[in-house]
Design an enzyme around this catalytic site. Structure first.
Site, mmCIF file in Angstrom:
data_model
loop_
_atom_site.group_PDB
_atom_site.id
_atom_site.type_symbol
_atom_site.label_atom_id
_atom_site.label_comp_id
_atom_site.label_asym_id
_atom_site.label_seq_id
_atom_site.Cartn_x
_atom_site.Cartn_y
_atom_site.Cartn_z
ATOM 1 N N ALA A 57 -19.187 20.904 76.861
ATOM 2 C CA ALA A 57 -18.673 20.123 77.995
ATOM 3 C C ALA A 57 -17.523 19.168 77.632
ATOM 4 O O ALA A 57 -16.460 19.193 78.270
ATOM 5 C CB ALA A 57 -19.833 19.381 78.656
ATOM 6 N N ASP A 249 -24.598 19.631 80.066
ATOM 7 C CA ASP A 249 -23.380 19.958 80.808
ATOM 8 C C ASP A 249 -23.254 19.157 82.092
ATOM 9 O O ASP A 249 -22.159 18.962 82.611
ATOM 10 C CB ASP A 249 -23.335 21.452 81.114
ATOM 11 C CG ASP A 249 -23.034 22.210 79.838
ATOM 12 O OD1 ASP A 249 -23.958 22.411 79.031
ATOM 13 O OD2 ASP A 249 -21.853 22.535 79.614
ATOM 14 N N ASN A 259 -28.375 22.240 80.706
ATOM 15 C CA ASN A 259 -27.820 22.523 79.387
ATOM 16 C C ASN A 259 -28.010 24.011 79.127
ATOM 17 O O ASN A 259 -28.572 24.740 79.946
ATOM 18 C CB ASN A 259 -28.516 21.672 78.314
ATOM 19 C CG ASN A 259 -27.806 21.771 76.965
ATOM 20 O OD1 ASN A 259 -26.578 21.634 76.904
ATOM 21 N ND2 ASN A 259 -28.519 22.040 75.895
#
Ligand code: MRU
Length: 361
Positions: A57, A249, A259
């Site tokens: 990310a 994320d 995630n």
């Protein structure tokens, strides 16, 4: 003789003024080959993000910030409204490359707001706006280093020397500019001689754990052991893991966390064995506009990643149905703490995350 470069000596994402390009390590080639590539067009940036040449990310956010600066610097107009209209087109295009990591839209929005403040509110010329955007993109990159270090400092208070730590996917230096998020406490502990024993889930289907996390930790001299994704219960049942650190994320306002696919399974297993799960999240990953994990858009990726990639031969029958979600949501009840650069949020998250975001602003 020049010292041979370690993977940790390379920049994950940087801007090269001379080439007028965003430079990334092509992470699809790791650990076999360290290849730097120059992204010079919007299409090249979009492809690099979509194909996971640059991934994680924060690294995606930094790439987008540098990329939108590079592209907007080439807009030929002196009229701010025309400049802004072109900027928005490119911003929306880059934003469409991957849906789950909120850092992508966060970085692009921050760049747009910077342009609007300078060009519309303060009446600066387009040339001045471009210079301001240049500085802002570099600031976003620099801030990421500081943010990850802070996450590392807070994360380090949660573990003891010699602890076993399990991590999933790659929330390491390769997913950020430096330190990583989930790996930041590990690297800071390494500097202090903590001798952690790290288990890196290989992370099917794209093996970010085996190819990237194990590679960077091993290259840094950290004691790291690769395990298959279905082995976490085994190592936890043996008392080899004292904490799980993962990245994310997108964190919803209630603390539900998206995630890499498989993270929620690790969290459920950890709950069974009484191992705390810590999610490491820069505030740029916290999305207060998304109330719960149910509203997080989970990317689905091509079937070939499951059936063919990383195998010498195809390993599932031709034509078989494949389901390939790239992320899953870990329920906030399974999370012992969300480690940010402003401190550690604890349940109830709706309240603690709000306080963290207030501290930030
Ligand atoms: O599909 P990827 O490799 O981009 O997924 C990455 C992750 O899930 C990471 O854990 C997350 O982005 C945090 S990186 C600090």
């Amino acid at each position: 003789m020049e010292k041979q470069k370690n993977i940790m000596d390379f920049d994950t994402v940087a801007f090269d003024e001379e080439q007028d390009a965003v430079i990334i390590i092509d992470q699809t080639k790791l650990p076999g080959k360290t290849e730097l590539i120059a992204l010079k067009t919007a299409q090249e940036i979009w492809d690099a993000i979509y194909l996971l040449k640059v991934r994680g990310a924060p690294a995606i956010g930094v790439t987008a910030a540098l990329g939108i600066y590079m592209l907007s610097n080439r807009i030929e107009t002196e009229d701010f409204a025309t400049f802004h209209a072109e900027f928005v087109k490119m911003k929306e295009y880059l934003d469409s490359s991957r849906p789950t990591a909120v850092n992508l839209s966060w970085a692009l929005k921050r760049m747009e707001n910077t342009a609007l403040r300078a060009g519309r509110e303060e009446g600066k010329s387009v040339a001045e706006v471009k210079e301001i955007l240049h500085k802002e993109a570099l600031r976003i990159r620099e801030e990421d280093i500081e943010v990850c270090r802070k996450i590392g400092e807070y994360g380090l208070t949660l573990v003891k020397p010699g602890d076993g730590i399990l991590t999933h996917c790659n929330a390491g230096q390769l997913a950020t500019v430096k330190y990583g998020t989930a790996t930041a406490p590990i690297y800071l502990g390494q500097e202090k001689g903590y001798h952690f024993k790290v288990f890196a889930d290989e992370t099917r289907p794209l093996l970010q754990g085996a190819r990237l996390t194990a590679y960077e930790l091993h290259s840094s001299g950290v004691d790291v052991t690769v395990i298959c994704d279905n082995m976490s219960a085994n190592v936890m049942s043996k008392g080899l893991v004292q904490a799980v650190f993962v990245g994310c994320d997108r964190v919803a306002a209630n603390g539900d966390t998206a995630n890499k696919i498989g993270t929620s399974v690790v969290a459920m297993v950890a709950k069974y064995y009484g191992v705390p799960v810590y999610v490491c999240a820069p505030t740029s990953t916290i999305d207060m506009a998304t109330p719960t994990g149910k509203e997080i858009h989970i990317e689905e990726r091509p079937a070939e990643e499951v059936t063919e990639m990383w195998y010498k031969e195809r390993m599932a029958p031709e034509g078989v149905k494949v389901y390939n979600p790239a992320f899953d949501v870990t329920d906030n009840e399974l999370i012992a703490g969300i480690v940010t650069e402003y401190g550690i949020a604890r349940a109830p998250y709706t309240e603690s995350l709000r306080k963290i975001m207030e501290k930030k602003s």
